[in-house]
Motif scaffolding. Structure first.
Motif, short mmCIF file in Angstrom:
data_model
loop_
_atom_site.label_atom_id
_atom_site.label_comp_id
_atom_site.label_asym_id
_atom_site.label_seq_id
_atom_site.Cartn_x
_atom_site.Cartn_y
_atom_site.Cartn_z
N GLU A 29 5.94 3.14 0.66
CA GLU A 29 4.98 1.88 0.41
C GLU A 29 5.42 0.90 1.39
O GLU A 29 6.72 0.60 1.52
CB GLU A 29 5.51 1.47 -1.01
CG GLU A 29 4.63 0.34 -1.64
CD GLU A 29 4.96 -0.10 -2.85
OE1 GLU A 29 4.38 0.29 -3.78
OE2 GLU A 29 6.15 -0.96 -2.95
N VAL A 30 4.30 0.20 2.05
CA VAL A 30 4.47 -0.52 3.11
C VAL A 30 3.87 -1.98 2.64
O VAL A 30 2.97 -2.10 2.05
CB VAL A 30 3.61 -0.23 4.20
CG1 VAL A 30 4.05 -1.16 5.43
CG2 VAL A 30 4.18 1.30 4.78
N HIS A 31 4.52 -3.11 2.83
CA HIS A 31 4.11 -4.51 2.46
C HIS A 31 3.66 -4.97 3.97
O HIS A 31 4.46 -5.21 4.94
CB HIS A 31 5.41 -5.35 1.89
CG HIS A 31 5.58 -4.92 0.58
ND1 HIS A 31 6.24 -3.77 0.24
CD2 HIS A 31 5.48 -5.51 -0.58
CE1 HIS A 31 6.30 -3.62 -0.97
NE2 HIS A 31 5.88 -4.73 -1.60
N VAL A 50 0.87 -1.24 0.06
CA VAL A 50 0.11 -0.16 -0.04
C VAL A 50 0.86 1.25 0.03
O VAL A 50 1.86 1.24 0.71
CB VAL A 50 -0.86 -0.14 1.21
CG1 VAL A 50 -0.10 -0.23 2.80
CG2 VAL A 50 -1.80 1.30 1.24
N ASP A 51 0.69 2.32 -0.65
CA ASP A 51 1.10 3.59 -0.88
C ASP A 51 0.80 4.25 0.43
O ASP A 51 -0.57 4.69 0.18
CB ASP A 51 0.74 4.23 -2.07
CG ASP A 51 1.54 5.56 -2.06
OD1 ASP A 51 1.51 6.23 -1.14
OD2 ASP A 51 1.96 6.10 -3.06
N VAL A 52 1.00 4.40 1.41
CA VAL A 52 0.59 4.91 2.68
C VAL A 52 0.28 6.42 2.44
O VAL A 52 -0.80 6.94 3.09
CB VAL A 52 1.80 5.08 3.99
CG1 VAL A 52 1.20 5.90 4.93
CG2 VAL A 52 2.02 3.56 4.30
N GLY A 53 0.93 7.33 1.99
CA GLY A 53 0.53 8.72 1.67
C GLY A 53 -0.81 8.68 0.55
O GLY A 53 -1.75 9.51 1.38
N ALA A 54 -0.88 7.82 -0.18
CA ALA A 54 -2.08 7.95 -0.98
C ALA A 54 -3.28 7.48 -0.27
O ALA A 54 -4.40 7.69 -0.48
CB ALA A 54 -1.65 7.10 -2.44
#
Length: 231
Positions: A77-79, A13-17
């Motif tokens: 981006e976090v997995h 997931v793109d944390v900022g978005a």
């Protein structure tokens, strides 16, 4: 969609978005960018803890529904993944409510409204504290909780299961019956009620799947795992 699957057991997931992501503690596998993590509290998980008597017992059960979670914020981006379990992304772009036990919830975007609700409100045992106690007894026998986590709004959530997922539509002429150990959660206007195929005394000597089923009615989806193994 906020989350995307890397494979059957990992999402990214793109944390900022996403506007921030709430995930169970320990689920972060790796990340890139500038991401900050802080403890997060599910609203309602402590609201009954200070009361007495039967309500205090219900409060302890409510707290038991809550898994420790972390809030990820920033840009990167976090997995995420957990214990090698299968993951399933639920797109809540149509709004509605997702009800799932906390042990089967991996992550969701922070913009979703999160609360801990009684299964009684889902049709699981009547009204008031008497209904709640009946729900507690039913949950102890069936392996399902007295309380469940409810997410509502627009966004995405990631569920966990053994052996993969099955999406069953609810809303036809007949109810959908699910083994409590295979039940993951519901999305939409779905009412869940515990049904006993035999008497309580006989049920104590049988497997849950033989004695008890969860009856799902209304309109929406019920998520079932392809296994009876508990998380």
């Amino acid at each position: 969609m906020v989350f995307s699957k890397v494979n059957s057991k990992v999402v990214k997931v793109d944390v900022g978005a996403a506007g921030g992501v709430v995930a169970r503690t320990g689920a972060m596998l790796f990340y890139t960018g500038q991401v900050q993590f802080s403890p997060h509290q599910v609203p309602g998980s402590q609201s009954m803890a200070g009361m007495g008597g039967f309500t205090r017992m219900a409060g302890r059960m409510m707290q038991g529904e809550h898994e420790r979670t972390m809030l990820a914020q920033g840009h990167g981006e976090v997995h995420y993944g957990h214990a090698g379990l299968e993951v399933h992304v639920v797109d809540m772009s149509q709004g509605g409510a997702l009800c799932v036990e906390a042990s089967r919830l991996l992550a969701h975007n922070a913009g979703l409204q999160s609360s801990v609700v009684s299964v009684v409100s889902q049709g699981g045992g009547g009204r008031g504290m008497l209904g709640a106690l009946r729900g507690a007894a039913a949950g102890a026998l069936s392996g399902t909780g007295m309380f469940t986590t409810q997410l509502s709004g627009y966004g995405s959530a990631v569920l966990l299961a053994h052996g993969g997922f099955i999406e069953l539509p609810v809303g036809g002429p007949n109810p959908v019956f699910v083994d409590p150990d295979a039940f993951v959660g519901t999305y939409g206007s779905v009412q869940v009620e515990l049904k006993s195929a035999v008497g309580w005394r006989e049920a104590m000597g049988r497997g849950v799947g033989e004695a008890m089923q969860l009856q799902c009615t209304g309109q929406g989806i019920v998520y079932v795992q392809a296994s009876e193994e508990k998380l």
